[in-house]
Design a protein around this motif. Structure first.
Motif, PDB file in Angstrom:
ATOM      1  N   LEU A 133       0.824  -1.214   0.000  1.00  0.00           N
ATOM      2  CA  LEU A 133       0.000   0.000   0.000  1.00  0.00           C
ATOM      3  C   LEU A 133       0.856   1.262   0.000  1.00  0.00           C
ATOM      4  O   LEU A 133       0.534   2.237  -0.694  1.00  0.00           O
ATOM      5  CB  LEU A 133      -0.946  -0.005   1.197  1.00  0.00           C
ATOM      6  CG  LEU A 133      -2.095  -1.008   1.130  1.00  0.00           C
ATOM      7  CD1 LEU A 133      -2.840  -1.035   2.458  1.00  0.00           C
ATOM      8  CD2 LEU A 133      -3.034  -0.673  -0.014  1.00  0.00           C
ATOM      9  N   VAL A 134       1.950   1.256   0.737  1.00  0.00           N
ATOM     10  CA  VAL A 134       2.832   2.430   0.769  1.00  0.00           C
ATOM     11  C   VAL A 134       3.510   2.620  -0.587  1.00  0.00           C
ATOM     12  O   VAL A 134       3.587   3.750  -1.097  1.00  0.00           O
ATOM     13  CB  VAL A 134       3.873   2.291   1.905  1.00  0.00           C
ATOM     14  CG1 VAL A 134       4.970   3.325   1.782  1.00  0.00           C
ATOM     15  CG2 VAL A 134       3.190   2.408   3.248  1.00  0.00           C
ATOM     16  N   VAL A 135       3.979   1.540  -1.203  1.00  0.00           N
ATOM     17  CA  VAL A 135       4.590   1.644  -2.532  1.00  0.00           C
ATOM     18  C   VAL A 135       3.573   2.130  -3.555  1.00  0.00           C
ATOM     19  O   VAL A 135       3.877   2.981  -4.402  1.00  0.00           O
ATOM     20  CB  VAL A 135       5.214   0.286  -2.938  1.00  0.00           C
ATOM     21  CG1 VAL A 135       5.580   0.269  -4.408  1.00  0.00           C
ATOM     22  CG2 VAL A 135       6.428  -0.007  -2.088  1.00  0.00           C
ATOM     23  N   THR A 136       2.348   1.630  -3.472  1.00  0.00           N
ATOM     24  CA  THR A 136       1.304   2.080  -4.378  1.00  0.00           C
ATOM     25  C   THR A 136       1.017   3.563  -4.184  1.00  0.00           C
ATOM     26  O   THR A 136       0.853   4.309  -5.161  1.00  0.00           O
ATOM     27  CB  THR A 136       0.020   1.264  -4.162  1.00  0.00           C
ATOM     28  OG1 THR A 136       0.305  -0.113  -4.376  1.00  0.00           O
ATOM     29  CG2 THR A 136      -1.080   1.694  -5.098  1.00  0.00           C
ATOM     30  N   LEU A 137       0.966   4.006  -2.947  1.00  0.00           N
ATOM     31  CA  LEU A 137       0.748   5.421  -2.661  1.00  0.00           C
ATOM     32  C   LEU A 137       1.855   6.274  -3.274  1.00  0.00           C
ATOM     33  O   LEU A 137       1.589   7.301  -3.912  1.00  0.00           O
ATOM     34  CB  LEU A 137       0.671   5.645  -1.150  1.00  0.00           C
ATOM     35  CG  LEU A 137       0.551   7.076  -0.659  1.00  0.00           C
ATOM     36  CD1 LEU A 137      -0.813   7.616  -1.008  1.00  0.00           C
ATOM     37  CD2 LEU A 137       0.796   7.143   0.813  1.00  0.00           C
TER      38      LEU A 137
END
Length: 150
Positions: A133-137
């Motif tokens: 989720l952090v990488v996607t953000l």
């Protein structure tokens, strides 16, 4: 979106989907947490080990939400939709936030005293979902490719 953003979003979606089947806190998987547990809180008198050994219906578990988030991010990677990517990230972060709130509400003392064992050892599912989720953000914050004027 840029090509590397598409590819990394695709990888992040796969990572989130794999993390949905791993342990989140201690022995608790996303498959062990039901929608009723999220809505009403965990049953009084149950420990984390009892919740981890409790098996419920897969369609009403938290794993379905995390797999849905992975599918939405995968669709965002395939079609280049930033809106779908943002929806996936926001739903995923909200899901993890509500789970953390419910766990803190019921297991506050146990999480504070035994956090090293519960959160830092063998919680690869939480790390995969949160990291994805952090990488996607971060990938959604990459500026769009500029069109060249001919």
């Amino acid at each position: 979106m840029r090509t590397f953003v598409h590819l990394l979003l695709f990888v992040a979606a796969i990572v989130i989907a794999v993390g949905a089947f791993g342990p989140l806190v201690g022995s608790v998987d996303a498959r062990n947490v039901q929608f009723d547990d999220i809505r009403n809180g965990f049953t009084n008198g149950w420990s984390l080990d009892q919740i981890g050994s409790h098996t419920g219906a897969f369609p009403t578990s938290l794993a379905i939400v995390l797999l849905g988030v992975a599918v939405v991010i995968l669709l965002a990677a395939l079609f280049g939709s930033r809106l779908a990517g943002w929806v996936g990230v926001l739903v995923g972060l909200a899901t993890l936030g509500v789970l953390a709130w419910r766990l803190d509400d019921h297991f506050d003392h146990q999480l504070r005293t035994d956090y090293h064992h519960l959160l830092l050892s063998d919680t690869w599912g939480l790390y995969l979902v949160g990291g994805g989720l952090v990488v996607t953000l971060l990938l959604l914050l990459v500026p769009r490719e500029r069109r060249r004027a001919i």
